[in-house]
Design a protein around this motif. Structure first.
Motif, short mmCIF file in Angstrom:
data_model
loop_
_atom_site.label_atom_id
_atom_site.label_comp_id
_atom_site.label_asym_id
_atom_site.label_seq_id
_atom_site.Cartn_x
_atom_site.Cartn_y
_atom_site.Cartn_z
N LYS A 63 48.33 37.72 33.25
CA LYS A 63 47.85 36.50 33.91
C LYS A 63 48.88 36.04 34.93
O LYS A 63 50.05 35.82 34.59
CB LYS A 63 47.61 35.42 32.86
CG LYS A 63 47.09 34.14 33.48
CD LYS A 63 46.71 33.12 32.44
CE LYS A 63 46.15 31.91 33.16
NZ LYS A 63 45.61 30.93 32.27
N ASN A 102 24.60 47.37 44.15
CA ASN A 102 25.63 46.84 43.25
C ASN A 102 26.86 47.74 43.15
O ASN A 102 27.73 47.51 42.31
CB ASN A 102 25.03 46.59 41.86
CG ASN A 102 23.91 45.57 41.93
OD1 ASN A 102 24.04 44.58 42.64
ND2 ASN A 102 22.81 45.82 41.24
N ALA A 150 41.47 38.08 44.27
CA ALA A 150 40.15 38.57 43.83
C ALA A 150 39.87 37.97 42.45
O ALA A 150 39.39 38.64 41.55
CB ALA A 150 40.15 40.10 43.78
N GLY A 169 43.12 40.12 40.02
CA GLY A 169 41.76 40.15 39.50
C GLY A 169 41.20 41.56 39.52
O GLY A 169 41.20 42.23 40.56
N THR A 211 21.64 37.65 30.32
CA THR A 211 21.69 37.64 31.79
C THR A 211 21.61 39.06 32.35
O THR A 211 22.26 39.98 31.84
CB THR A 211 22.99 36.96 32.28
OG1 THR A 211 22.99 35.62 31.79
CG2 THR A 211 23.09 36.94 33.79
N SER A 271 34.94 39.00 33.65
CA SER A 271 33.89 38.00 33.88
C SER A 271 32.54 38.51 33.41
O SER A 271 31.78 37.79 32.76
CB SER A 271 33.77 37.65 35.37
OG SER A 271 34.96 37.10 35.82
C1 LIG Z 1 24.91 34.75 36.19
C2 LIG Z 1 25.36 35.48 37.42
C3 LIG Z 1 24.57 36.50 37.93
C4 LIG Z 1 24.98 37.19 39.07
N1 LIG Z 1 24.19 38.19 39.55
C5 LIG Z 1 24.59 38.88 40.63
C6 LIG Z 1 23.81 39.94 41.14
O1 LIG Z 1 22.74 40.26 40.65
N2 LIG Z 1 24.27 40.62 42.25
C7 LIG Z 1 25.45 40.30 42.85
O2 LIG Z 1 25.80 40.92 43.85
N3 LIG Z 1 26.21 39.29 42.37
C8 LIG Z 1 25.80 38.59 41.28
N4 LIG Z 1 26.58 37.57 40.80
C9 LIG Z 1 27.83 37.27 41.48
C10 LIG Z 1 28.88 38.28 41.04
O3 LIG Z 1 28.92 38.31 39.65
C11 LIG Z 1 30.20 37.83 41.57
O4 LIG Z 1 30.09 37.76 42.95
C12 LIG Z 1 31.28 38.83 41.18
O5 LIG Z 1 31.53 38.79 39.80
C13 LIG Z 1 32.53 38.47 41.90
O6 LIG Z 1 33.47 39.47 41.65
P1 LIG Z 1 35.01 39.12 41.69
O7 LIG Z 1 35.72 40.37 41.45
O8 LIG Z 1 35.32 38.32 42.89
O9 LIG Z 1 35.21 38.12 40.46
P2 LIG Z 1 35.21 38.43 38.91
O10 LIG Z 1 34.28 39.53 38.58
O11 LIG Z 1 35.00 37.11 38.27
O12 LIG Z 1 36.68 38.96 38.65
C14 LIG Z 1 37.79 38.12 38.70
C15 LIG Z 1 38.84 38.64 37.78
O13 LIG Z 1 40.01 37.86 37.97
C16 LIG Z 1 40.66 37.71 36.74
N5 LIG Z 1 41.56 36.55 36.82
C17 LIG Z 1 41.22 35.25 36.93
N6 LIG Z 1 42.33 34.47 36.95
C18 LIG Z 1 43.39 35.31 36.88
C19 LIG Z 1 44.80 35.13 36.87
N7 LIG Z 1 45.37 33.92 36.94
N8 LIG Z 1 45.60 36.23 36.80
C20 LIG Z 1 45.05 37.47 36.72
N9 LIG Z 1 43.73 37.69 36.71
C21 LIG Z 1 42.90 36.63 36.79
C22 LIG Z 1 39.51 37.55 35.75
O14 LIG Z 1 39.89 37.89 34.44
C23 LIG Z 1 38.46 38.50 36.32
O15 LIG Z 1 38.51 39.77 35.70
C24 LIG Z 1 26.20 36.86 39.68
C25 LIG Z 1 27.01 35.85 39.14
C26 LIG Z 1 26.59 35.17 38.02
C27 LIG Z 1 27.48 34.10 37.46
#
Ligand SMILES: Cc1cc2nc3c(=O)[nH]c(=O)nc-3n(C[C@H](O)[C@H](O)[C@H](O)COP(=O)(O)OP(=O)(O)OC[C@H]3O[C@@H](n4cnc5c(N)ncnc54)[C@H](O)[C@@H]3O)c2cc1C
Length: 376
Positions: A108, A66, A136, A9, A48, A40
């Motif tokens: 993926k 952030n 992640a 991720g 948003t 994402s």
């Molecule tokens: C509407 C909304 C508003 C938000 N506002 C805030 C905010 O103001 N402040 C804040 O701190 N947080 C906010 N959040 C939460 C924040 O967006 C998430 O906590 C953050 O995106 C998480 O990051 P991450 O890297 O864990 O996941 P993601 O950003 O979702 O990244 C995961 C990645 O994994 C990849 N992936 C998935 N499956 C696979 C696979 N099988 N193989 C390879 N890659 C894969 C995806 O393509 C993606 O790029 C918000 C969330 C939402 C939905």
């Protein structure tokens, strides 16, 4: 390919972890993403905005809320405060390039096989063997539609919306009343729609100070400003304590069946703001033990049943602390990097840089003092 560490991720967590490893002197890793960096965020509805503010406060020991790393700030890089998803994806992409992270896009991960001394990951292009696996994958790619029977077939989830302008019809129905539900309601009402929201729980009335439970000040303020603004045409009607268990479709209308047996008939496709699922649970359910959908983790956010498998990002919940915001979960990256280095003979951590991370509040190894209490 063989890599010491694989991060699945390239979102906020994966890129933040990659920068932390790089800064602490660990280079034997790759980041794999099924799409592009910040996928994402690119898929958020156009309207948003971040609920946590971005501010160029780095340098005074208070990094931008952030920021995914100590020395970056989306507020500074983009010159903006309330970022859109596309803005934030741009920041992540720039940060990945600045630190020359080894990101492989369009990779993926389809399957993970546990081996004697590590894990074998299968992608369409290749197999990758790794000793340390860091999930992640986030949650946004995995909208939770199926806890309501018929939700998958008849509902549209917040995570599937491109823009709130795509909805025709004067009346809209939303199921779910936390951050995404209230955000959806506000966006639709601002477009002049009459919105009815059904929910069995809402952060709007939650008493706790923790913004992971209580509605964020940003959304809360927007909601109460809307309620007192006579000039807006739209309406929001919230029905609390209503639990929808099933959605069906008959004669071009949608029937919402409540847990106490009532049927509510609506004209337009209901919008589900029913949350998201931890991606690790979908891809590799056997690598973590789950209790009530919560991955059971040790003090290092490592699976209690799979050695050297770590979870980072919003699905982490440890000792009752929910790490669902970036400013929370970024504090676990350096702790995990340090632990991996301790277990490997051929890895060492730049201690000076680690101290800097600690000084800048980018290191949290004890969740016990994290209770978010507010006495006022
Ligand atoms: C509407 C909304 C508003 C938000 N506002 C805030 C905010 O103001 N402040 C804040 O701190 N947080 C906010 N959040 C939460 C924040 O967006 C998430 O906590 C953050 O995106 C998480 O990051 P991450 O890297 O864990 O996941 P993601 O950003 O979702 O990244 C995961 C990645 O994994 C990849 N992936 C998935 N499956 C696979 C696979 N099988 N193989 C390879 N890659 C894969 C995806 O393509 C993606 O790029 C918000 C969330 C939402 C939905």
């Amino acid at each position: 390919m063989d890599k010491k560490i694989v991060i699945i991720g390239a979102g906020a967590a994966g890129i933040g972890m990659g920068i932390t490893l790089t800064e602490l002197g660990v280079r034997d890793f790759v980041i794999l993403d099924k799409d592009e960096v910040g996928n994402s965020f690119k898929n958020w509805p156009q309207e948003t905005r971040f609920i946590t503010p971005s501010f160029t406060s780095n340098g005074f020991g208070m990094s931008d809320l952030n920021a995914i790393s100590v020395d970056t700030s989306p507020a500074f890089t983009l010159g903006k405060e309330r970022l859109s998803g596309k803005d934030y994806a741009k920041y992540l992409d720039l940060a990945a390039k600045e630190y020359q992270l080894p990101v492989f896009t369009n990779r993926k991960v389809q399957k993970i096989v546990k081996k004697k001394n590590g894990y074998l990951l299968e992608t369409i292009q290749e197999e990758i063997f790794t000793e340390y696996l860091i999930f992640a994958m986030g949650e946004y790619s995995f909208p939770n539609k199926s806890w309501i029977a018929g939700g998958k077939e008849h509902g549209i989830h917040y995570g599937e919306v491109d823009s709130w302008r795509q909805f025709s019809g004067d009346q809209q129905t939303i199921i779910g009343g936390n951050e995404s539900g209230i955000d959806a309601a506000l966006n639709l009402a601002e477009l002049g729609k009459k919105v009815t929201l059904y929910t069995n729980t809402t952060g709007l009335t939650a008493k706790k100070a923790d913004p992971s439970i209580r509605l964020s000040p940003f959304t809360r303020q927007k909601f109460f400003d809307f309620k007192t603004n006579q000039a807006v045409k739209g309406e929001i009607q919230i029905y609390q304590d209503i639990s929808i268990k099933e959605i069906s479709r008959k004669a071009k209308k949608y029937n919402l069946i409540t847990t106490d047996g009532h049927t509510l008939q609506v004209e337009n496709q209901p919008i589900l703001c029913t949350g998201f699922t931890n991606g690790a649970q979908i891809l590799a359910p056997d690598l973590f033990l789950y209790q009530a959908d919560e991955a059971q983790l040790n003090d290092f956010d490592e699976s209690i049943i799979s050695p050297n498998v770590f979870l980072i990002g919003p699905s982490v919940c440890n000792q009752g602390v929910v790490f669902c915001y970036i400013y929370k979960f970024r504090q676990r990256f350096a702790m995990i990097a340090e632990e991996i280095a301790k277990r490997s003979n051929d890895l060492s951590i730049n201690q000076q840089r680690l101290s800097y991370y600690k000084d800048e509040s980018f290191y949290l190894d004890d969740c016990q003092n994290c209770e978010v209490n507010c006495e006022c």
